[in-house]
Structure formats: C-alpha cells, structure tokens
Design an enzyme around this catalytic site. Sequence first.
Site, PDB file in Angstrom:
ATOM      1  N   HIS A 142       0.854  -1.190   0.000  1.00  0.00           N
ATOM      2  CA  HIS A 142       0.000   0.000   0.000  1.00  0.00           C
ATOM      3  C   HIS A 142       0.886   1.234   0.000  1.00  0.00           C
ATOM      4  O   HIS A 142       1.000   1.940   0.973  1.00  0.00           O
ATOM      5  CB  HIS A 142      -0.965   0.017   1.183  1.00  0.00           C
ATOM      6  N   ARG A 397      -1.454 -11.860   2.852  1.00  0.00           N
ATOM      7  CA  ARG A 397      -2.127 -11.346   4.046  1.00  0.00           C
ATOM      8  C   ARG A 397      -3.621 -11.280   3.786  1.00  0.00           C
ATOM      9  O   ARG A 397      -4.059 -10.855   2.729  1.00  0.00           O
ATOM     10  CB  ARG A 397      -1.603  -9.957   4.429  1.00  0.00           C
ATOM     11  N   GLU A 507      -2.767  -6.022  16.170  1.00  0.00           N
ATOM     12  CA  GLU A 507      -2.666  -4.626  15.746  1.00  0.00           C
ATOM     13  C   GLU A 507      -3.529  -3.634  16.503  1.00  0.00           C
ATOM     14  O   GLU A 507      -3.341  -2.438  16.349  1.00  0.00           O
ATOM     15  CB  GLU A 507      -2.928  -4.505  14.241  1.00  0.00           C
ATOM     16  N   ASP A 544      -2.393   0.513  13.041  1.00  0.00           N
ATOM     17  CA  ASP A 544      -3.746   0.465  13.589  1.00  0.00           C
ATOM     18  C   ASP A 544      -3.768   0.627  15.103  1.00  0.00           C
ATOM     19  O   ASP A 544      -4.726   1.150  15.656  1.00  0.00           O
ATOM     20  CB  ASP A 544      -4.434  -0.839  13.166  1.00  0.00           C
ATOM     21  N   ARG A 582       5.879  -1.391  10.553  1.00  0.00           N
ATOM     22  CA  ARG A 582       6.040   0.054  10.748  1.00  0.00           C
ATOM     23  C   ARG A 582       5.716   0.806   9.469  1.00  0.00           C
ATOM     24  O   ARG A 582       5.953   0.330   8.371  1.00  0.00           O
ATOM     25  CB  ARG A 582       7.496   0.398  11.102  1.00  0.00           C
ATOM     26  N   ARG A 714      -8.530   3.780   6.847  1.00  0.00           N
ATOM     27  CA  ARG A 714      -7.239   3.119   7.059  1.00  0.00           C
ATOM     28  C   ARG A 714      -6.260   4.083   7.725  1.00  0.00           C
ATOM     29  O   ARG A 714      -6.396   5.297   7.637  1.00  0.00           O
ATOM     30  CB  ARG A 714      -6.665   2.664   5.723  1.00  0.00           C
TER      31      ARG A 714
END
Length: 881
Positions: A142, A397, A507, A544, A582, A714
């Site tokens: 991402h 994932r 998370e 998160d 990270r 997000r």
Amino acid sequence: MSEQYAALRGNVNLLGQLLGQTIKDAQGQAILDKVEEIRALSKSSRSGNEDDRQALIEVLHALSDEELLPVARSFNHFLNLANVAEQFHTVSRFNDVGFCQLNPLTQTLKTLTAKAKEGQLDSNHLAETLSKLHINLVLTAHPTEVTRRTMINKQVELSECLASLERKDNLEQERTAILNRIAQLISQAWHTDDIRRSRPTPIDEAKWGYAVIENSLWHAVPRFLREFSEQVKEHLSLELPIDYSPIEFTSWMGGDRDGNPFVTAQVTSEVLDHGRWMALNLYIQDLKTLCAELSMSDASDELIELAGQEFEPYRAVIKKLKVQVAETVAHLGAKIKNKRSDSQDLITDINQIKHPIEVCYRSLLKCNMKVVADGLLLDLLHRINSFGLRLAKLDVRQDSDRHSDVFSELTRHLGLGDYNQWQEQDKQAFLLTELNSRRPLIPKNWQPSPEVQEVLDTFDVIAKQDENTFGLYIISMARTASDILAVQLLLKESGCQFDLPVAPLFETLDDLNAGSDVITTLLDNVWYRGHIKNTQNVMIGYSDSAKDAGMMAAGWAQYEAMDKLVQLADERGIELVLFHGRGGTVGRGGAPAAQALHSQPPGSLKGGLRVTEQGEMIRFKFGLPDVALQSLNIYAGAVLQSNLLPPPEPKQEWREVMKLISEQSCEHYRNVVRHDENFVPYFRMATPELELSKLPLGSRPAKRNPNGGVESLRAIPWIFAWSQNRLMLPAWLGALTGLKAALDKYGLETLHEMSLQWPFFRARLEMLEMVFSKADSWLSEHYDNALVEDMYKPLGVSLRKELEEAISLVQSLSPQNSLLADQPWIKESIALRNPYTDPLNVLQVELLRRARSSEKGSEGDIDNALMITMTGIAAGMRNTG
C-alpha cells in the site's frame, strides 16, 4: 543553515535556479516573478515576520484560476528537487559531518572488537551472532508513494548528475554538458503530468517494487556483502562463508489482500510470474558478461565433468545456462502477455542457476584464480542467495474474518451449525480434530459464495508453488488461537505440500495486550507445537494500534507485547521471529531505523529482523544504490548491536511510569477521537480527508468499509490527512496528558533518568520532537479560519493549545531544552523545506475553499492544483503515511 551543509545548500540553489529558468520558458516571466515573490514572503514569514505572513496569505488567496496550477506546480517541483539534493547529500563525498559521517556498521564492528578485547564479549558468542544475522526487508503493497515512476527515474538520473558534478577534474565542457543534462531533466519533469491519471493496479505496484530492486538493490546488495565480509575480517578476524546471506527481500505487492478486493488469486499468480520473469532477465545480463569474461581453460575435474570435453569449460557451462534462462524468459514473457509460445518453462528452481555457478567458482579457486572468482561470479552468487528466483518472496495477508466466513458457510452446508456463532473452545476443538484427520473436510461438489471461493482459490495458488515462493501467511486482526488454526486447516485442505509459516498480526491495543496469551494457547497444543518446527512468527502492528489508542499508548503496548513474547519463547525453548509493521510516519511507528531497533525490548531481535518498508520510505531509503548500501549498513549494525550489546531491562518503576502514561494518554486520545461529537465533522472540514480519495495513492480503497466513518478509515489516509494541515494530530494527541500525569506522580527527576538511561523512552520523546518540528499551529489555524464552521472552531483552538503545551513539556525533557538537538540533520532537513511547503499549505486552503463553495463542485484546474498541493506537501513532510 550552518556551514557543514554548504554543499547541500549549493545543490538546492543550483536545482532551484534551473527550475526557475524552466518556469520562465514554459509559463513566462510574470509567473516566475509571482513564484519568487511568494518564496520571499514565505522565507520572511518563517523567520517570524507577521506582516509578511499576512501578505503571503493575501497574495496566494488572490491568485486567479489560471495562476493556481503553475504556482502550485512550481513549489511542488522545488520540493521534489530539494528531496533529490537532500537524498544525494547523505552519500555525497562532501558530507563528512551529516547523516552518514561514519559507516554505522564500521562503528558497530569497532565497538564490538573493543568489547571483545576487554573481555566484555565472548568471541564464540560474537561469531555465532554474526552467523545468525538475518534481515528481511518487506516491501509493502500500500505505497504512500505519491510520486510517479517516470518522475522517480528522472530524479535518479539527477542524483547521478550531482555526483558527476562533484568530481574535481571535470573539464569545462564536461561540466557544461552535465548542467545541460540537469536542465533537460528538470524541463522534462515540468512538462510531464505530475499526477497519475488512474490508480495503480496491484500488478503496477508489484512492478514498482521490482523496479526498486532492479535499479538499486540489485547493485547495492553484492557491494554490501563484499564490504561486510572485508570489515568482519579486518575488525574481528573472522572469515564469512561465500554463501553467507543475511539479507532477504519479501513483498506484499500482489499478496496483501486485506481489504483490497483488487488482489485476487489470479493477480497473485500473475505477480509471481512477473517476479520470476524480471529476476531471470537480470540474471541473463550477468551471464552474458560472464560468458565474455571467463575465457580460461584451466578447470577442475568437477567443472570438466559438467562441461564435457570443451576447450573453454567455463564459457560452455555458462552459455548452456544462459540459453535455458533465455528460453524460460521467452516462455514467461508470452504467458504474461497471454500469447502462445513454443518456448519451454525450464528454470523453475534457483538451484538450477546456483549449482553451475558454484561449480565455476570452486574451479577458479582450485586453479589459483581467486581474484577472478571474487569478481562478478561472487556478486552473482550473492544475488542468487539474496534475491532467489523471484527477486522477493511473497507474503500473503488476509483478514481473519474472511477465514472464519469460509468455515461458517462450510459448517452450515454440512449441517454442523454456524462456525461464527461457536465459542472459541468449540472452534479450536473442531479445527484440531480436522487437522489431525486424514480425510478431506471440504466436499468436492460444494459451491460456496464468490467471497469464500476467492479465499479458497488463494490457497490453491499457494499449494501449486514451492516452499521458496512465499514468506509468511499473515492474518490481520488476529485475536484468538482459532484464527491461526483456521489458516493451518485451509492450507491442509488445499493440499499444500510444504509448511508455510503462519503469523498472527496483533494490531489493536486489546490484541497486542492479549498476544502472548494467544501464542501460549497454541504452544500448549501438541499438534501445533510439533507442526511449527520450533519457530513462531508474530507480526506487531504499529499503524492500527496508534490509530486505535494514540502513539504513546500504542508504543507501550507494542513494547510489552514483544517483551512478553520474548519471555514466552525463552520459557518454551522456541525461536521467535518478530515482524514489525512500521510505516514511515511517527503515527504509524516510523522512526530512524537504528533508534527504533535499539528501543525494542532486550532479546527481541534474536530471531532476526523482519520489517516493512512502506511507501515513499522505500524510495528514500533504497532508491539509489549508495543510499541503499547505507541503509543496509544501518540495519546490520543496529541488529548486531542490539543482540550483542542489548539495551537495559527497564526498572520496575519505569514500567509503572509508562503504564500510567499509556492509560492516561489513551483515555484522552479516545475521548477526543471517539467521544467528542464535534471531532468527526471538524476532521472532515479542517483536513482534505474527503478530497484525498481523488489522489490515486495505491490500489487499496481508503476505507476497509466503504460506508464506514473515521473508524473504518485506514491508518494511511488518517495520517496523510492530518499531515496535510500540519496539525499532525495522530502522532502526539494524548502525549501531554500522559506525560503530565507521570510528572505529577513520579517527578521530573524520574523522567529525566528514563530519558537518559532507557532507549525506549528516549525514542518516544525524540519521535515527538520530530513531529513537533513539522507541526505548525499558524497553518492549522489558517485551515480552521477558512474552512471550519464556527461551531467547530473551539475544538481546533483547544487542540492547538494542547499542542503548544506538549511542545513546551517535551522541550523541557530534552537534553538541551531544544527540539531535535541530538538530530541536527533532521532539523536542517525540515528547515530546508519549510519555506517551500508553507505556500502549498496556504494555497491548498484557498483551493479547498473554492472547491467546497462551488455549486457544481471542483473541476479542471482547481482539482488538478489541489492534488498537486497534496503531493507537494507530502514531499515537504517526507513521510506521508
């Protein structure tokens, strides 16, 4: 700026002057004059001139629609050029006092040598730690990378030009030619669209990741391994074996389907083909060169047997290999383009390349040609060991709920009830029974929903590959032991013939706190303990957890989670590999690499370092071979130091202080973000959050749930939005409340002691210092005045008041009572860009005002200029999300 940055200042001025000439040629003298006027006002405003600050705002707000775009582009391009100059400066031969004043790996090895001589380090332990050094850098899917790839290529060449200019022996015509080339590149960039026209697909993202490897890491890794071996020999008198391979690469690009409907099983399969095609293309280049170089005839019996009775046995072996690789490249190229081909898929295992190259290497050594063996042939072996057959392994994932939904549908189909409604103990019992069973669970005639079929198809893709293809299967939002067992059962049902390591991703604050209990439950199970072969992977989520609880509470939860897992692994005698998710920003766990690693709990790097490299940070840390080499040195030095000279265990009192800071900061953070009814409307007005959706940032949607509010946003767009209006809220909100509570209860002396003696606490404070250096109350206030309705403005006022108090408090805790006193490079870096980022912020406010007040909505130049201000501010902030 101080004299030590004179070379950087010189390059920034040079690039700025040439950009000015380009603007004049393309837009005319009037636009250049306007840009220069704005730049002068911004510099004066930065130095504290309130009149000029007001004048700056008025000039920018008075721009006509026709002027908006060229002015926005001018400052955007300047910031990109400043970043080029700054990145180059880190590896410049004139930078003897900046970021890279001494190779950090050399520093570490010298320290270790001194400690060993003093008897503080056991030499056997040192040798063993070196042999086990493992660094896995994971390029994530991402990207917050907002710069187009075509622009990045021009910026890479600009860096090369700056390096050429540094040579003292340039003839006048050579220097002129370099300056002309710089001018051409700047002009080319100006006349190129700044913004992608469409969002990248997952395949595009994967190609971008592979391009970083091809252009930079492919060259940097052999250099790193060669220099590392030489330094270990020089400082520690140890010989590293030729297959020593501490660096490995993994990618999420094309494998990360968490909340991204565009990453399908088909896409994953295509990305794997792309990776192998690119890797083999790169290997061919090396094989061609070796074919030309290895003309010798002296050879070992082993090579003669492999080559047959050939006059030039090295060439014969490598030529045959080159033909096989070329055939496979042709096959994969046709497959990627969906074309028919008679070419065969010959090279499917990296050992098919590695074995003949190793035979050639051993033969050269045996025939007294070590100097030849240790040239390109050794580099190729290093590449084979580090990049394998696909340049990077692929992680997969997926969200835990997607796996649960498979079993929910299946158990209902089988008449067993609804798996999703079962208690945790019942889920575990069912999954373990099936894992121990020899019969398949999934009926052949079952027709699941498309969503469930997609999950099953992904496992089918995994099952068709070999164990060297994938890194980990990561379960996001993992909360319970059944989440991990569910994936193990899906792997079994797919017929997967190898054990793919499965890693839960903890998370949220609650999941981090419960992480060690989940792993304890799994390790208590006989089947699971036998299956994992003594190694447990766990991913720690930074993004998160910080969005959920605030930076201070998340940081402490991450530390405690790691600490408990390290202790559990020691008690159970298993190897723990912690994977750090990270981001580049503080709000997502970002910090200078060495500092971040030293601040982790003792023992947390024993299993090696596995860390995500995200978005624009990939380019800043690995975009140029010299910079990539430097980053690898930093990582290797930090991991070795953390394992051999670990940070101290925190005193019990320090833990209690952090517990208090965590609780108080989390409560305040959540009170503002979750419980203040004015917060969400304020957030949407004071930041360009809604407009950000227009920026083609990556293949993933900005929200996990398209209909959700801030809670479903997000972490990346959440951070991005707040960095645009310079309030930087997620990275500091709650810190003041927590630190104040600690001061009241434990006193200033205790916090000073923690800051001086505990790397974890010092790192927290320095991360806050960096954020405060980038935050700007006057700009945030300007956004509020122009964009926020009156009833919501008091919230902005109180947040800025809290920011100023937090800055003052953190400043009082820093060693020299000033922000970033220990990190002058970062301080200079921010100061360099601020006068060019500020106009973009002021301009963005005006563009947002015009776009939001227009009855028909924003369009054309306003829309374009708005997106350019976003990319420009992102370049100015350096770490966007």
